[in-house]
Design an enzyme around this catalytic site. Sequence first.
Site, mmCIF file in Angstrom:
data_model
loop_
_atom_site.group_PDB
_atom_site.id
_atom_site.type_symbol
_atom_site.label_atom_id
_atom_site.label_comp_id
_atom_site.label_asym_id
_atom_site.label_seq_id
_atom_site.Cartn_x
_atom_site.Cartn_y
_atom_site.Cartn_z
ATOM 1 C CB CYS A 113 -1.100 6.212 2.693
ATOM 2 S SG CYS A 113 -2.349 7.324 3.375
ATOM 3 N NE ARG B 150 -1.793 1.882 3.604
ATOM 4 C CZ ARG B 150 -2.202 2.063 4.850
ATOM 5 N NH1 ARG B 150 -3.390 1.647 5.221
ATOM 6 N NH2 ARG B 150 -1.428 2.645 5.724
#
Length: 127
Positions: A107, A105
Site C-alpha cells: 500500500c 499486499r
Amino acid sequence: MTTAINTTYAPAAIGPYVQGVNTGSFIMTSGQLPIDPESGYMPEDVMLQARQSLENVKAVVEAAGLKVSNICKMTVFVKDLNDFALVNKVYQNFFDTNDAPYPARSCVEVARLPKDALIEIEAIAIA
C-alpha cells in the site's frame, strides 16, 4: 503469449491499456479505479471507493475464469495514507465475504490518481 481480458463488469480502460492480461499462469489486472461500470459514477467516500475498486478487480479476475481466492498479490494506491485504517476495514471485509485468504499486499501513498480518485487497486492472481 498473453491474452487481453475485457469485461463490461469493470470500467473500460481510460487509456492505451487493457483491464487485465492472462498469461496462462497468471492474471494481472490493470489498476482499477473506483468507477461503477454501469453508471460511470465514482463515490466521494474513500471506503466506498475502496469497495468499488475491489469489486472491479474481482470482475476482471472472474472474467478470466478465476475467483477472489486466486488472488495472490495486490497493490493499493491511496491518495492519503491517513485513510489506511478505513481501507483496511473494507479490504478485510471484502476477502472475508468472498471466503478468500488475504493475499500479499503493498500500500503506497501517491500524489494523484487518474480522475482524482482516492484509491486505485491492482492484482495478480494465479491461474
